[in-house]
Scaffold this motif. Structure first.
Motif, PDB file in Angstrom:
ATOM      1  N   ILE A  27     -66.713  36.431  79.114  1.00  9.87           N
ATOM      2  CA  ILE A  27     -66.906  36.325  77.924  1.00  9.87           C
ATOM      3  C   ILE A  27     -65.758  36.666  76.981  1.00  9.87           C
ATOM      4  CG2 ILE A  27     -68.205  36.941  75.509  1.00  9.87           C
ATOM      5  CD1 ILE A  27     -70.158  38.070  77.474  1.00  9.87           C
ATOM      6  N   ASN A  40     -62.434  33.992  62.232  1.00  7.79           N
ATOM      7  CA  ASN A  40     -63.639  33.894  62.434  1.00  7.79           C
ATOM      8  C   ASN A  40     -63.558  34.462  63.358  1.00  7.79           C
ATOM      9  OD1 ASN A  40     -65.607  31.294  62.638  1.00  7.79           O
ATOM     10  ND2 ASN A  40     -65.221  31.520  64.760  1.00  7.79           N
ATOM     11  N   SER A  42     -65.883  33.944  67.237  1.00 11.87           N
ATOM     12  CA  SER A  42     -67.261  33.906  68.257  1.00 11.87           C
ATOM     13  C   SER A  42     -67.082  33.649  69.677  1.00 11.87           C
ATOM     14  CB  SER A  42     -67.469  32.430  67.718  1.00 11.87           C
ATOM     15  OG  SER A  42     -67.466  32.231  66.126  1.00 11.87           O
ATOM     16  N   PRO A  43     -68.132  34.200  70.494  1.00 11.69           N
ATOM     17  CA  PRO A  43     -68.081  34.351  72.193  1.00 11.69           C
ATOM     18  C   PRO A  43     -68.177  32.879  72.880  1.00 11.69           C
ATOM     19  CG  PRO A  43     -70.081  35.171  70.964  1.00 11.69           C
ATOM     20  CD  PRO A  43     -69.229  34.589  70.343  1.00 11.69           C
ATOM     21  N   PHE A  44     -66.994  33.302  73.928  1.00 11.08           N
ATOM     22  CA  PHE A  44     -66.702  32.082  74.812  1.00 11.08           C
ATOM     23  C   PHE A  44     -68.042  32.303  75.953  1.00 11.08           C
ATOM     24  CE2 PHE A  44     -65.698  30.682  70.600  1.00 11.08           C
ATOM     25  CZ  PHE A  44     -66.451  29.285  70.389  1.00 11.08           C
ATOM     26  N   SER A  45     -68.165  31.952  76.990  1.00 12.03           N
ATOM     27  CA  SER A  45     -68.320  32.779  78.524  1.00 12.03           C
ATOM     28  C   SER A  45     -68.176  30.862  79.027  1.00 12.03           C
ATOM     29  CB  SER A  45     -69.537  32.097  78.677  1.00 12.03           C
ATOM     30  OG  SER A  45     -70.676  31.107  78.665  1.00 12.03           O
ATOM     31  N   SER A  60     -63.400  27.317  75.936  1.00 10.67           N
ATOM     32  CA  SER A  60     -63.978  24.947  75.492  1.00 10.67           C
ATOM     33  C   SER A  60     -65.215  25.757  74.317  1.00 10.67           C
ATOM     34  CB  SER A  60     -64.680  24.709  77.003  1.00 10.67           C
ATOM     35  OG  SER A  60     -65.401  23.772  76.404  1.00 10.67           O
ATOM     36  N   PRO A  61     -64.654  25.604  73.430  1.00  8.86           N
ATOM     37  CA  PRO A  61     -65.481  25.757  71.795  1.00  8.86           C
ATOM     38  C   PRO A  61     -66.591  24.258  72.209  1.00  8.86           C
ATOM     39  CG  PRO A  61     -63.287  25.930  71.540  1.00  8.86           C
ATOM     40  CD  PRO A  61     -63.644  25.431  72.846  1.00  8.86           C
ATOM     41  N   ALA A  62     -67.538  24.115  72.813  1.00 10.48           N
ATOM     42  CA  ALA A  62     -67.731  22.509  73.498  1.00 10.48           C
ATOM     43  C   ALA A  62     -68.424  21.679  71.852  1.00 10.48           C
ATOM     44  CB  ALA A  62     -69.395  22.395  74.253  1.00 10.48           C
ATOM     45  N   ARG A  64     -71.075  21.023  69.373  1.00 11.46           N
ATOM     46  CA  ARG A  64     -72.346  21.317  69.054  1.00 11.46           C
ATOM     47  C   ARG A  64     -73.096  20.368  70.163  1.00 11.46           C
ATOM     48  NH1 ARG A  64     -71.716  25.624  65.562  1.00 11.46           N
ATOM     49  NH2 ARG A  64     -69.966  24.908  63.690  1.00 11.46           N
ATOM     50  N   SER A 100     -72.172  35.657  67.609  1.00  8.12           N
ATOM     51  CA  SER A 100     -73.081  33.802  68.175  1.00  8.12           C
ATOM     52  C   SER A 100     -72.818  32.842  67.348  1.00  8.12           C
ATOM     53  CB  SER A 100     -72.810  33.850  69.542  1.00  8.12           C
ATOM     54  OG  SER A 100     -74.369  33.831  69.043  1.00  8.12           O
ATOM     55  N   THR A 101     -74.420  33.589  65.725  1.00  9.74           N
ATOM     56  CA  THR A 101     -74.727  32.774  65.061  1.00  9.74           C
ATOM     57  C   THR A 101     -74.042  32.169  64.431  1.00  9.74           C
ATOM     58  OG1 THR A 101     -76.178  35.277  65.129  1.00  9.74           O
ATOM     59  CG2 THR A 101     -76.410  32.978  63.237  1.00  9.74           C
ATOM     60  N   GLU A 109     -67.304  36.248  60.437  1.00  7.08           N
ATOM     61  CA  GLU A 109     -68.044  36.838  61.855  1.00  7.08           C
ATOM     62  C   GLU A 109     -68.093  38.294  61.942  1.00  7.08           C
ATOM     63  OE1 GLU A 109     -67.278  33.937  62.485  1.00  7.08           O
ATOM     64  OE2 GLU A 109     -69.124  32.551  62.538  1.00  7.08           O
ATOM     65  N   ARG A 185     -71.841  36.541  81.159  1.00  5.35           N
ATOM     66  CA  ARG A 185     -73.043  35.582  80.298  1.00  5.35           C
ATOM     67  C   ARG A 185     -74.115  35.222  81.968  1.00  5.35           C
ATOM     68  NH1 ARG A 185     -74.951  33.419  75.966  1.00  5.35           N
ATOM     69  NH2 ARG A 185     -76.860  32.708  75.801  1.00  5.35           N
TER      70      ARG A 185
HETATM   71  C1  LIG Z   1     -72.046  35.768  75.246  1.00  2.86           C
HETATM   72  C2  LIG Z   1     -72.098  33.693  74.521  1.00  2.86           C
HETATM   73  C3  LIG Z   1     -71.278  32.714  74.993  1.00  2.86           C
HETATM   74  C4  LIG Z   1     -71.437  31.345  74.353  1.00  2.86           C
HETATM   75  N1  LIG Z   1     -69.908  31.146  75.247  1.00  2.86           N
HETATM   76  C5  LIG Z   1     -70.455  29.547  74.445  1.00  2.86           C
HETATM   77  C6  LIG Z   1     -69.029  28.270  75.113  1.00  2.86           C
HETATM   78  O1  LIG Z   1     -68.770  28.511  75.813  1.00  2.86           O
HETATM   79  N2  LIG Z   1     -68.914  27.028  74.995  1.00  2.86           N
HETATM   80  C7  LIG Z   1     -69.745  26.930  73.289  1.00  2.86           C
HETATM   81  O2  LIG Z   1     -69.633  25.667  72.741  1.00  2.86           O
HETATM   82  N3  LIG Z   1     -70.781  27.831  72.763  1.00  2.86           N
HETATM   83  C8  LIG Z   1     -70.555  29.038  73.462  1.00  2.86           C
HETATM   84  N4  LIG Z   1     -71.444  29.956  72.464  1.00  2.86           N
HETATM   85  C9  LIG Z   1     -72.116  29.810  71.254  1.00  2.86           C
HETATM   86  C10 LIG Z   1     -71.372  29.748  70.371  1.00  2.86           C
HETATM   87  O3  LIG Z   1     -70.413  31.202  69.768  1.00  2.86           O
HETATM   88  C11 LIG Z   1     -71.744  29.729  68.930  1.00  2.86           C
HETATM   89  O4  LIG Z   1     -71.725  27.881  69.054  1.00  2.86           O
HETATM   90  C12 LIG Z   1     -71.049  30.232  68.123  1.00  2.86           C
HETATM   91  O5  LIG Z   1     -71.901  29.898  66.674  1.00  2.86           O
HETATM   92  C13 LIG Z   1     -69.532  29.488  66.964  1.00  2.86           C
HETATM   93  O6  LIG Z   1     -69.385  29.364  66.634  1.00  2.86           O
HETATM   94  P1  LIG Z   1     -67.907  29.162  65.333  1.00  2.86           P
HETATM   95  O7  LIG Z   1     -68.886  27.630  64.599  1.00  2.86           O
HETATM   96  O8  LIG Z   1     -68.130  29.820  64.642  1.00  2.86           O
HETATM   97  O9  LIG Z   1     -67.053  28.353  66.797  1.00  2.86           O
HETATM   98  C14 LIG Z   1     -71.413  30.896  73.594  1.00  2.86           C
HETATM   99  C15 LIG Z   1     -72.489  32.107  72.347  1.00  2.86           C
HETATM  100  C16 LIG Z   1     -72.613  33.418  73.619  1.00  2.86           C
HETATM  101  C17 LIG Z   1     -73.401  34.189  72.409  1.00  2.86           C
END
Ligand SMILES: Cc1cc2nc3c(=O)[nH]c(=O)nc-3n(C[C@H](O)[C@H](O)[C@H](O)COP(=O)(O)O)c2cc1C
Length: 298
Positions: A27, A40, A42-45, A60-62, A64, A100-101, A109, A185
């Motif tokens: 993560i 900001n 946020s977590p990304f796995s 990778s922030p995909a 939505r 991650s909310t 956050e 994750r």
């Molecule tokens: C452990 C974990 C891993 C996550 N991994 C991803 C990811 O790899 N890619 C993604 O787009 N969202 C992932 N998410 C969801 C994002 O964290 C979530 O959409 C977040 O609100 C994005 O925040 P932002 O809009 O502030 O960037 C993950 C959430 C959690 C809890």
């Protein structure tokens, strides 16, 4: 064997097969900034390391899933080409999940999840103090792979400064896997603690959790309640209904609990927090809240 052609099923269903199959995933807990200095976290796995010379990371922030919208982290990485990638250990997992909310852009956050922002040295976004390893990175390139919900955006980063808490090193100066205590994750609500195995953290609410910043000060600064406890308490949408609270306060066992230490506020606080910690360990968040609210009224 079950065989699936991705385009034959709903993208969200294929996503759930993918995250179940390609796991456990590390993560990246990413701090980023916009041009105005808003931060900001946020977590990304969808994340890994791809080379060490130069030291290269991709996450990778995909787009939505529901509407193809751009996540705040991606927007920020486009605006300010710097991020910090913070490692997540077990003690951070509930607060990380709360972070991650999908709070609106502009909501910090760090504040919502109760983590401490400390300045970075070479990049603009701050680091997460509680994280055992923090990597200051320059964003080298962003590759957009599609325009529909779920499409990857590969944020290619180079580490320019790594901070390592010395407490996680062994006597040879190497990172000790037990001391760093990472989590990773898997699919659904599943995580794994590298040293111990699987556990679950329910996904944060689609509605917005009240946040650690909304907890009473005595709870936030408790010496007994852990960061994971605060993360669970901050993830509720609203406090228990008044009627439910009164029923709880009128229970004989609750009355006895509060009467025993009535003249000793310090010990009462400790006992309340110990009991709340136990309730949270059993996933009984509502009762932990009712106990803490009853205590506030004393
Ligand atoms: C452990 C974990 C891993 C996550 N991994 C991803 C990811 O790899 N890619 C993604 O787009 N969202 C992932 N998410 C969801 C994002 O964290 C979530 O959409 C977040 O609100 C994005 O925040 P932002 O809009 O502030 O960037 C993950 C959430 C959690 C809890």
């Amino acid at each position: 064997m079950l065989q699936i052609i991705p385009s034959n099923i709903k993208p969200s269903d294929f996503h759930s097969y993918m995250v179940g199959a390609i796991a456990p995933r590390p993560i990246a807990f990413v701090s980023s900034s916009d041009q105005m200095g808003g931060i900001n976290l946020s977590p990304f796995s969808f994340y890994n390391a791809f080379g060490s010379n130069p030291p290269l990371i991709i996450f990778s922030p995909a787009l939505r899933g529901k509407d193809g919208g751009v996540k705040n982290t991606l927007e920020n990485a486009r605006e300010v080409d710097e991020v910090v990638i913070n490692v997540v250990n077990y003690a951070m997992v509930q607060q990380m999940s709360l972070a991650s909310t999908e709070y609106p852009k502009g909501v910090d956050e760090f504040v919502k999840s109760g983590f401490t922002a400390i300045p970075s040295e070479l990049v603009k976004p701050p680091r997460v103090k509680e994280s055992p390893v923090q990597m200051e990175c320059k964003v080298k390139q962003i590759i957009q792979t599609g325009v529909k919900g779920g499409a990857a955006n590969l944020v290619i980063c180079e580490i320019v400064l790594m901070h390592i808490n010395e407490d996680i090193l062994n006597d040879k100066g190497i990172i000790d896997p037990y001391k760093i205590d990472q989590v990773a994750r898997l699919g659904g609500n599943w995580y794994t603690r590298a040293s111990k195995g699987l556990f679950e953290v329910p996904k944060p609410l689609k509605t917005l959790g009240i946040g650690v910043d909304a907890l009473p000060e005595s709870v936030r600064t408790s010496k007994i309640l852990t960061g994971n406890d605060l993360g669970m308490l901050g993830n509720i949408e609203k406090l228990p209904e008044e009627e439910q609270q009164l029923l709880y306060e009128n229970r004989t066992d609750v009355k006895i609990f509060f009467s025993v230490l009535a003249g000793d506020p310090e010990n009462l606080t400790n006992e309340v927090h110990l009991e709340a910690h136990k309730l949270l360990s059993d996933n009984n968040i509502t009762e932990a809240w009712m106990l803490l609210i009853a205590h506030q009224k004393k």
